[in-house]
Design an enzyme around this catalytic site. Structure first.
Site, PDB file in Angstrom:
ATOM      1  N   GLU A   1       0.864  -1.180   0.000  1.00 36.24           N
ATOM      2  CA  GLU A   1       0.000   0.000   0.000  1.00 36.24           C
ATOM      3  C   GLU A   1       0.891   1.216   0.000  1.00 36.24           C
ATOM      4  O   GLU A   1       1.713   1.394   0.906  1.00 36.24           O
ATOM      5  CB  GLU A   1      -0.833   0.069   1.287  1.00 36.24           C
ATOM      6  CG  GLU A   1      -2.011  -0.848   1.362  1.00 36.24           C
ATOM      7  CD  GLU A   1      -2.703  -0.689   2.719  1.00 36.24           C
ATOM      8  OE1 GLU A   1      -2.676   0.419   3.296  1.00 36.24           O
ATOM      9  OE2 GLU A   1      -3.241  -1.680   3.202  1.00 36.24           O
TER      10      GLU A   1
ATOM     11  N   ASP B   1      -5.584   8.407  10.353  1.00 36.20           N
ATOM     12  CA  ASP B   1      -4.237   7.906  10.596  1.00 36.20           C
ATOM     13  C   ASP B   1      -3.697   8.314  11.962  1.00 36.20           C
ATOM     14  O   ASP B   1      -4.045   9.362  12.498  1.00 36.20           O
ATOM     15  CB  ASP B   1      -3.286   8.426   9.511  1.00 36.20           C
ATOM     16  CG  ASP B   1      -3.521   7.728   8.184  1.00 36.20           C
ATOM     17  OD1 ASP B   1      -3.559   6.480   8.195  1.00 36.20           O
ATOM     18  OD2 ASP B   1      -3.693   8.412   7.177  1.00 36.20           O
TER      19      ASP B   1
END
Lengths: 281, 407
Positions: free
Chosen positions: A64, A75
């Site tokens: 990724e 995140d």
């Protein structure tokens, strides 16, 4: 397997040496897959390209590529810091640059059977540059698919309309809080694999961790035949091994990005993760 | 005056939370179920007379509503208007309109069995209002606030702590409102099971823009009654717009009550900061392009890569790079006019209200006041204007003094 699994699309994909495009081939090796997340452009562009080759060589089954973004809602601090550093070090680094980086890796991955590449980006950079333009660039660059954490299935139609004809996989997320209705929607609309995330991150005992993941993976499997990969803030090979016993793939992000500035250390860590994950199942 | 002859055709969001193309819920999957749960709980509360009674009783006895509608004659004379009616949200408990919303949402949190609430804050007004409602209802409270705002708004930080809230510093970006929203949302993703997110403006993912509007529409609902009691019909209605909660609360009831022909001129004052030709601005309608941030689609100040830009305004309540989705829709439909106002223009208006009426307004509200002279020019000397004073200016005296006003 993937609907993209035909000769015509493989030919169109240009530089990729693999003839089975799409993300699901990461899960077709007869063992659980190690999914590695890297931050594009961190600590700078050149070293992030080397990092891609290093993790591929170290046994990553899928990579990724994280796109730096200034407002990363989903995140944790390690990835947020790396994103900021990437944007600073490169005097701006975004989706366009990340696609170019991924394409360069796909064209010259440094090994014969490179893992497929997915981009992980927030939605706004796609909207800013135009979904169709972006989808076309991803296809041309040999990117296998995309994960867009702030695009739940309910608002995905515009993207899917440009991604599907280009055989780009779109991976949707499920969480322990997801209702059966949500699991079914994500399972139905995902291609490549389904991404199961934690709400609470990794805490405490390994056995506890396994219980929660096992329950979630079991619930997801009731709604899809796609592989299920799990991102639970894994930070050690031992944890990765435990999850590999339950899921089709283990996603490791922050623990790798934390080491991304030191390619050697990062490669050793990824190799240990790969050994742990591949020895399972 | 003819009675409400025509039906308004205005509708709010569709069932997926879209105002035209704007709004929606662009959020991590983790919080989707929580938003759905919130939507259901809110819908249920809106048809429950017990909820309405508790909310209205608190607004009356605790907040001090209805807030007065004050005819500001000396101000009207100074700006050459026929009459200016000030809707005095500055006289609410905690000094701003924010409390209307936080009491509503904290009551909702209690109904949903969540014992812990979180909030983001810029100027600190929403943080104080959330800490107040949480103390009132016995809820645990944490408020996310940028480090720069903590520095600028020390008094409000102390107030929140006095009220028992934990203030969590956010040291990212410029350390201002947008960073606090991001941090609060990120935290909510992690603690969604036991935590209620009290969002402070008419923005964020569906159903927040609608929930906040419904808890703020009391401003416009009261104003309609108060104006009718005096037999007054305003020619224009003005409010400041950051995210846009006091403005939508003011405008929405008029949008519902009026046909297109009867609708007064609705004007939103957005922060131009140091000017539209500078990079230090918060004028998202004037300068932004549609995009997704903080879970919704709307006008957004953004760079060429799609990163949200840092907004600037002298007002900590207006320095937000986006605007609530319903405002974006109202702009596109031509139902509300959005006008940028600079720091300097706001400061002049701030001083003018102090001197003519003995009212120290919030610097946010001064952005709305700054539009009165140009409205007088456009509408003539007999025009009647309704203006929402969203809050009081105690919190701003240091900033205003630094700018050299009143010295």
């Amino acid at each position: 397997m993937s609907s993209a699994d035909d000769d015509r699309s493989a030919a169109r994909r240009g530089p990729s040496r693999s003839d089975t495009p799409g993300l699901s081939r990461a899960f077709a090796h007869g063992h659980p897959a190690l999914v590695v997340y890297l931050m594009a452009g961190y600590p700078d562009r050149g070293r992030s390209l080397e990092a891609l080759r290093e993790v591929a060589a170290a046994g990553a089954d899928l990579i990724e590529v994280g796109v730096p973004y200034s407002d990363a809602l989903a995140d944790g601090p390690v990835i947020v810091r790396a994103a900021n550093e990437s944007m600073r070090a490169n005097d701006g680094f975004g989706l366009t640059e990340a696609i170019e980086l991924a394409a360069q890796f796909v064209a010259d991955p440094g090994l014969d059977e490179p893992p497929p590449v997915a981009l992980m980006t927030y939605l706004n950079p796609i909207l800013r540059l135009g979904p169709e333009v972006i989808a076309e660039r991803m296809r041309a660059g040999g990117v296998g698919g995309v994960i867009i954490p702030d695009m739940p299935p309910d608002v995905a139609e515009e993207w899917l309309c440009v991604a599907r004809p280009r055989h780009l996989d779109t991976v949707f997320l499920v969480a322990p809080t997801s209702t059966p209705e949500r699991l079914s929607k994500a399972g139905e609309m995902s291609s490549g694999f389904v991404y199961a995330v934690s709400t609470t991150g990794v805490t405490g005992e390994r056995s506890e961790l396994s219980d929660e993941i096992e329950a979630l993976v079991g619930r997801v499997r009731a709604f899809t035949t796609l592989p299920v990969a799990v991102g639970f803030g894994v930070s050690t090979p031992k944890q990765a091994e435990a999850i590999a016993g339950i899921a089709d793939g283990v996603i490791v992000g922050s623990a790798i990005v934390k080491r991304q500035h030191d390619l050697e250390e990062m490669a050793i860590f990824v190799r240990a993760l790969a050994d742990a994950v591949h020895s399972t199942g | 005056m003819s009675e409400q002859a025509r039906e308004s055709s205005y509708r709010g969001a569709d069932s997926r939370g879209f105002f035209g193309p704007y709004g929606g819920a662009y959020v991590p999957e983790t919080v989707v179920p929580a938003l759905q749960e919130l939507e259901a709980a809110f819908a249920k509360s809106q048809t429950d007379p017990a909820f309405a009674e508790e909310y209205e009783t608190l607004l009356r006895d605790y907040v001090g509503r209805p807030s007065p509608l004050y005819r500001a004659d000396r101000l009207a004379e100074a700006v050459r208007l026929g009459a200016v009616y000030l809707k005095r949200e500055d006289l609410n408990h905690t000094g701003a309109h924010k409390i209307n919303n936080t009491i509503g949402q904290c009551l909702l949190a209690r109904r949903m069995g969540k014992k812990r609430v979180i909030a983001e804050t810029g100027a600190g007004q929403h943080g104080v209002a959330t800490a107040t409602a949480a103390a009132l209802l016995g809820q645990e409270c944490a408020v996310f606030m940028g480090v720069e705002d903590i520095r600028r708004q020390a008094l409000n930080v102390y107030k929140m702590r006095l009220l028992g809230a934990e203030v969590i510093p956010v040291d990212e970006g410029t350390g201002t409102l947008a960073d606090a929203v991001t941090a609060a949302m990120r935290h909510w993703v992690e603690r969604v099971r036991d935590t209620f997110y009290v969002l402070g403006s008419a923005l964020g993912p569906h159903p927040y823009p609608t929930i906040v509007r419904e808890f703020q529409r009391v401003i416009g609902d009261e104003a309609i009654v108060q104006l009718a009691e005096r037999g007054v019909r305003p020619d224009a209605i003005v409010a400041c717009v950051g995210g846009g909660s006091n403005a939508i609360g003011t405008f929405y009831p008029f949008l519902l009550a009026s046909s297109a022909e009867d609708l007064p001129l609705l004007v939103g004052a957005e922060a131009a900061g140091k000017g539209l030709d500078t990079s230090e601005t918060g004028a998202s309608i004037a300068l932004g392009d549609p995009g997704v941030m903080h879970g919704f689609f709307s006008y957004l100040l953004q760079d060429e890569r799609g990163n949200p830009l840092e907004a600037y305004s002298i007002s900590a309540g207006l320095d937000y790079p986006g605007i609530g989705p319903e405002h974006a829709y109202l702009h596109d439909e031509g139902l509300v006019r959005y006008v940028p106002v600079t720091d300097d223009e706001a400061l002049v208006a701030f001083e003018q209200l102090c001197r003519t009426e003995g009212i120290i307004p919030a610097i946010e509200s001064a952005h709305a006041l700054a539009l009165l002279p140009q409205l007088a020019e456009e509408l003539g000397p007999d025009a009647i204007v309704l203006l929402t004073v969203s809050g009081r200016g105690d919190k701003d005296v240091d900033v205003v003094r630094e700018a050299g006003i009143g010295e």
